[in-house]
Design a protein around this motif. Sequence first.
Motif, PDB file in Angstrom:
ATOM      1  N   LEU A 172      10.643  47.493  17.533  1.00 59.79           N
ATOM      2  CA  LEU A 172      10.822  48.900  17.180  1.00 59.79           C
ATOM      3  C   LEU A 172      10.077  49.232  15.895  1.00 59.79           C
ATOM      4  O   LEU A 172       9.335  50.221  15.827  1.00 59.79           O
ATOM      5  CB  LEU A 172      12.311  49.205  17.008  1.00 59.79           C
ATOM      6  N   ARG A 214       8.191  47.034  26.011  1.00 55.40           N
ATOM      7  CA  ARG A 214       8.775  47.227  24.686  1.00 55.40           C
ATOM      8  C   ARG A 214      10.215  46.722  24.752  1.00 55.40           C
ATOM      9  O   ARG A 214      10.762  46.484  25.815  1.00 55.40           O
ATOM     10  CB  ARG A 214       8.772  48.711  24.279  1.00 55.40           C
ATOM     11  N   VAL A 244      13.784  49.927  21.441  1.00 49.84           N
ATOM     12  CA  VAL A 244      12.821  51.030  21.426  1.00 49.84           C
ATOM     13  C   VAL A 244      13.287  52.127  22.379  1.00 49.84           C
ATOM     14  O   VAL A 244      13.262  53.320  22.048  1.00 49.84           O
ATOM     15  CB  VAL A 244      11.414  50.537  21.810  1.00 49.84           C
ATOM     16  N   TYR A 299      16.227  53.956  20.893  1.00 43.42           N
ATOM     17  CA  TYR A 299      15.793  54.796  19.777  1.00 43.42           C
ATOM     18  C   TYR A 299      15.248  56.129  20.284  1.00 43.42           C
ATOM     19  O   TYR A 299      15.659  57.197  19.827  1.00 43.42           O
ATOM     20  CB  TYR A 299      14.728  54.035  18.987  1.00 43.42           C
ATOM     21  N   ASP A 323       7.942  57.962  15.835  1.00 47.96           N
ATOM     22  CA  ASP A 323       7.412  56.624  16.072  1.00 47.96           C
ATOM     23  C   ASP A 323       7.266  55.882  14.758  1.00 47.96           C
ATOM     24  O   ASP A 323       6.793  56.442  13.755  1.00 47.96           O
ATOM     25  CB  ASP A 323       6.050  56.706  16.765  1.00 47.96           C
TER      26      ASP A 323
END
Length: 328
Positions: A190, A264, A268, A271, A318
Amino acid sequence: MIVVFGAGAIGCFVGGMLAASGTPVTLIGRAKAMAPLEGNFTVCALGGQPMAVPAMHVTRATEPGALAQASTVLVCVKSGDTKDAARAITACAPQNARVISLQNGVTNATTLAGALGAERVTAGMFGFNVIQSPAGSFSQVTEGEVVLGETGADLVKTFQPTEIHAATNPNIEGIQWTKLLMNLNNALNLLSGIGLKTQLQDRQWRRVLSVAMSEGIAVARADGVRLERVGKVHPKLLPSLLRLPDILFSRVANAMLRIDPAARSSMVADYHAGRPSEIAWLNGFIVDRAAEHGLHAPVNTKICQLVNSAFAAEDRVDLNLSAGQLLQ
């Protein structure tokens, strides 16, 4: 009837694989998560071809009342939802329904057993990453297998017709701890803002993971845990392996790099979806256990601080940190 409680990427992949092999499955998830499954959906093993999941073998539900038909419940909810899941199973599932935890961290099966009885609960380890496409395709993107405690032998047989490799291990605690060490990278992925494969190809990010794992191995040793190998390398060798120069690492750890470029970590996905983080059950667990033993875990502590700050922000933009920022 097998009921998957927590129909996220992992739950839908497992349930879809079972349904594609002819096993009737019920998927229970939030309405938003279930929306892409209204029509047919597909599952795809690493390096394989997408398989359509027959609608006749899948029941979709958004309420825990669907647990009433369960003979086996596969718990795939996030760690923060485990207590709620236990209450729902207590209220809605038959008292003889078996419960299998396929969750991150090492404490969820214990939490479930405390509420439901140890005789009903089997600890498990889900050893690979799955990504979901907006169209409702669930694809395995890293190598790995499902490992269950010894009481999960019958479920292993159920997995045999699928493309999920499953096995039992008497030292499931050691298996789960090894997966925990590997999952310390979820937060790093992340923070890095790059794909898993690209991150593991970067020696500086591997150095951070090496230190985080070393802190975790020290905690496992203090807790008296006998770590088990997950994959081709014993966990005690992983920190040294991760420190190798890029050229050597790519040769020695070729299997670790067999990753879909789009992969990923699950953190991630959490999030960007606005969900809570599991950091407290991963790096945070190492920090807490280290403190209990009078040990220090500075890198995992810093990782927790950065992740908690990112998840608390109003705008989850991001991230693009450098590895050096975590080793300062």
